[in-house]
Motif scaffolding. Structure first.
Motif, PDB file in Angstrom:
ATOM      1  N   ALA A 168       0.841  -1.210   0.000  1.00 37.32           N
ATOM      2  CA  ALA A 168       0.000   0.000   0.000  1.00 37.32           C
ATOM      3  C   ALA A 168       0.874   1.258   0.000  1.00 37.32           C
ATOM      4  O   ALA A 168       0.593   2.236  -0.718  1.00 37.32           O
ATOM      5  N   GLU A 169       1.936   1.224   0.784  1.00 40.13           N
ATOM      6  CA  GLU A 169       2.808   2.404   0.869  1.00 40.13           C
ATOM      7  C   GLU A 169       3.635   2.570  -0.407  1.00 40.13           C
ATOM      8  O   GLU A 169       3.879   3.699  -0.862  1.00 40.13           O
ATOM      9  N   ARG A 170       4.052   1.457  -1.017  1.00 44.21           N
ATOM     10  CA  ARG A 170       4.799   1.540  -2.282  1.00 44.21           C
ATOM     11  C   ARG A 170       3.903   2.186  -3.351  1.00 44.21           C
ATOM     12  O   ARG A 170       4.355   3.022  -4.130  1.00 44.21           O
ATOM     13  N   ASP A 171       2.629   1.785  -3.355  1.00 40.39           N
ATOM     14  CA  ASP A 171       1.648   2.362  -4.287  1.00 40.39           C
ATOM     15  C   ASP A 171       1.517   3.870  -4.106  1.00 40.39           C
ATOM     16  O   ASP A 171       1.454   4.629  -5.069  1.00 40.39           O
ATOM     17  N   ALA A 172       1.435   4.265  -2.829  1.00 43.15           N
ATOM     18  CA  ALA A 172       1.218   5.681  -2.519  1.00 43.15           C
ATOM     19  C   ALA A 172       2.514   6.486  -2.606  1.00 43.15           C
ATOM     20  O   ALA A 172       2.486   7.713  -2.715  1.00 43.15           O
ATOM     21  N   GLY A 173       3.654   5.795  -2.502  1.00 42.72           N
ATOM     22  CA  GLY A 173       4.940   6.479  -2.519  1.00 42.72           C
ATOM     23  C   GLY A 173       5.266   7.202  -1.230  1.00 42.72           C
ATOM     24  O   GLY A 173       6.130   8.087  -1.199  1.00 42.72           O
ATOM     25  N   LYS A 174       4.581   6.815  -0.159  1.00 44.06           N
ATOM     26  CA  LYS A 174       4.851   7.436   1.147  1.00 44.06           C
ATOM     27  C   LYS A 174       4.242   6.593   2.264  1.00 44.06           C
ATOM     28  O   LYS A 174       3.439   5.687   2.008  1.00 44.06           O
ATOM     29  N   ALA A 175       4.636   6.895   3.503  1.00 40.15           N
ATOM     30  CA  ALA A 175       4.097   6.181   4.664  1.00 40.15           C
ATOM     31  C   ALA A 175       2.620   6.511   4.833  1.00 40.15           C
ATOM     32  O   ALA A 175       2.201   7.665   4.754  1.00 40.15           O
TER      33      ALA A 175
END
Ligand code: V55
Ligand code: FE
Length: 508
Positions: free
Chosen positions: A90-97
């Motif tokens: 999920a964070e890789r998708d969003a590019g952030k924590a």
């Protein structure tokens, strides 16, 4: 504009985020890599993929970066991959924590509500042909032990696991190949419910009991013997209201007893017995065994809090340098139910213990651990303050039969991680083999894997295997013989084919 991890001790110096997935074929080494070593050393470290959501974080909240050192024919090959947890993806998708504080979902981004929060950062074990990357707040993440590809972000043993959580310290019985686990906060965040779970060597859940602790608290490690499971309930309690207030998941409670549950492996929930002794913080179990109705648990216990990020209710944090303790042997008399007896196993503090896994759950002689030896020189001038994330400078070997201790330190500009035992062969005597230990070269920003003779660690490296990269301070790992990696699950977890009952038995 800057785009940087925050300036925190846990991200400083040697413990800067590594964030590296690598394949390195044929590592360089000095000395001789024993031909007898045929298998893989797996270990995992928390290594945050992204800078934390709130500008602050704790070591235990990093994404699990799994490393594998494959030993074959005197050569060593390296691979590292992040566990693709739901959180990582999920964070890789969003590019952030998107996930906030350690084990506090009330601090998460609304877009990830209901997702499994596990980071798979605490331990890696091979069982039933799968590599399981573990975090005790979630089910395992299943990975391929060869490619380190994630095969299932959330693995519930094909539906067999009904608990919301699975331990980071399951124990494998070397004679049956069964994996035994105690899984706490099983019925949701900050619940006192826990489960006892037995998984057969093919990876099927064959037994599950729902049990209740005296209060919601961390149960990090357990002891397993031929006939019993010992359950240390730590004085680190959890409370849902505190979580809603955005406070830390665990509160250190110096007013609480040490509590140990003892459950017969074949028993029912009503057979669980609780023993109370005076305050202490239980660390990792070295090993456990039972003989004649007595149950023995070897475990590290300290008189104070070693987790500065789990303060007391009023925010107080003890200086860890004032905490005392070390490995002890508890005796639980299941016939008399007397107050458990305790004796020290070594005069020296040790943590991150390992034994010869062929003797896990049985009477044993040799224990190994990392340690902080204050007498070992440290070059403060050149290395600066010791790393914030569990600084150890010594490998120790405790001979529980003779009471003697040996130690090895890598020198004033290095630190060690958890030492792991690998037998010379499947039928070698107990303790005949090697210690594998990662050594942080603090001035070179690089990591070595050192091989020691397990009977003579004080003599120093047989081989020093050189990584061209730095591995951040890690947590737990295991040696897995090549024979145990075969897809044939009936052999995959029975790593002790050669153990005979009389081997290693001695006076408790
Ligand atoms: C521990 C480690 C954890 C955790 C709970 O060493 C307990 C104990 C790396 O994460 O979440
Ligand atoms: Fe642990």
């Amino acid at each position: 504009m800057t785009h940087r991890f925050p300036d925190l001790p846990i991200f400083a110096g040697f413990d800067a985020p590594g964030r590296t997935e690598a394949d390195i074929f044929d590592l360089e080494f000095d000395g001789e890599v024993p031909i007898a070593l045929d298998g893989t050393f797996f270990r995992v470290a928390p290594d945050q993929q992204f800078a934390p959501k709130f500008g602050t974080d704790i070591f235990f909240n990093g994404d699990g970066l799994v490393c594998a050192f494959r030993f074959k024919e005197g050569r060593v090959h390296f691979r590292s991959r992040y566990a693709r947890t739901e959180r990582f993806l999920a964070e890789r998708d969003a590019g952030k924590a998107l996930f906030g504080a350690y084990r506090n979902p009330f601090t998460d981004d609304p877009s990830v509500v209901g997702k499994v929060r596990g980071t798979a950062n605490t331990n890696v074990v091979v069982h039933g042909g799968r590599l399981l990357a573990l975090k005790e707040d979630s089910p395992p993440t299943a990975m391929d032990p060869h490619s380190l590809e994630t095969t299932k972000s959330v693995f519930r043993f094909d539906g067999g696991l009904t608990s919301e959580t699975f331990t980071a310290h399951p124990k494998i019985d070397p004679t049956t190949g069964e994996m035994i686990s105690i899984n706490y906060e099983a019925n949701g965040l900050a619940t006192a419910d826990f489960t006892y779970c037995v998984i057969d060597k093919e990876g099927r859940v064959t037994r599950e009991l729902w049990l209740k602790a005296p209060y919601p608290a961390m149960i990090h490690d357990i002891g397993v013997t031929e006939n019993y499971v010992i359950i240390p309930v730590m004085p680190l309690t959890a409370d849902i209201e505190r979580l809603k207030a955005g406070k830390p998941h665990f509160t250190y409670r110096p007013d609480l007893d040490q509590v140990y549950g003892v459950l017969p492996r074949e028993g029912e929930a009503s057979d669980l017995r609780w023993f109370h002794v005076s305050h202490g913080l239980q660390g990792h179990a070295i090993n456990a065994f039972d003989e004649g109705g007595k149950v023995y648990l070897d475990i590290g216990v300290t008189d104070g809090n070693v987790f500065s990020f789990f303060p007391e209710a009023d925010g107080r944090v003890q200086d860890v340098r004032t905490v005392r303790g070390g490995p002890v042997r508890w005796t639980f008399d299941m016939k008399t139910n007397a107050t458990p007896q305790c004796r020290p196993l070594a005069e020296f503090g040790g943590e991150f213990p390992h034994v010869d896994d062929r003797y896990a759950t049985r009477a044993y002689r040799h224990g190994y651990a990392g340690s902080m030896d204050p007498s070992a020189p440290y070059d403060f001038e050149r290395c600066g303050p010791p790393t914030a994330n569990f600084f150890l400078n010594t490998v120790m070997h405790i001979d529980t039969a003779s009471g003697t201790m040996k130690k090895w330190s890598p020198g004033p500009t290095s630190a060690v991680q958890e030492p792991v035992f690998a037998p010379r062969s499947a039928d070698a005597p107990e303790g005949d083999g090697y210690i594998l230990v990662l050594v942080s070269r603090l001035l070179e920003n690089r990591t070595d894997l050192v091989v020691l003779d397990a009977q003579h660690i004080e003599e120093g490296p047989l081989a020093t295997i050189r990584l061209p990269i730095r591995l951040r301070s890690g947590l737990h790992g295991n040696w897995v013989p090549a024979i145990a990696m075969k897809a044939d699950a009936s052999r995959s977890s029975c790593i002790a084919a050669g153990v005979r009952a009389e081997d290693g038995v001695h006076e408790g």
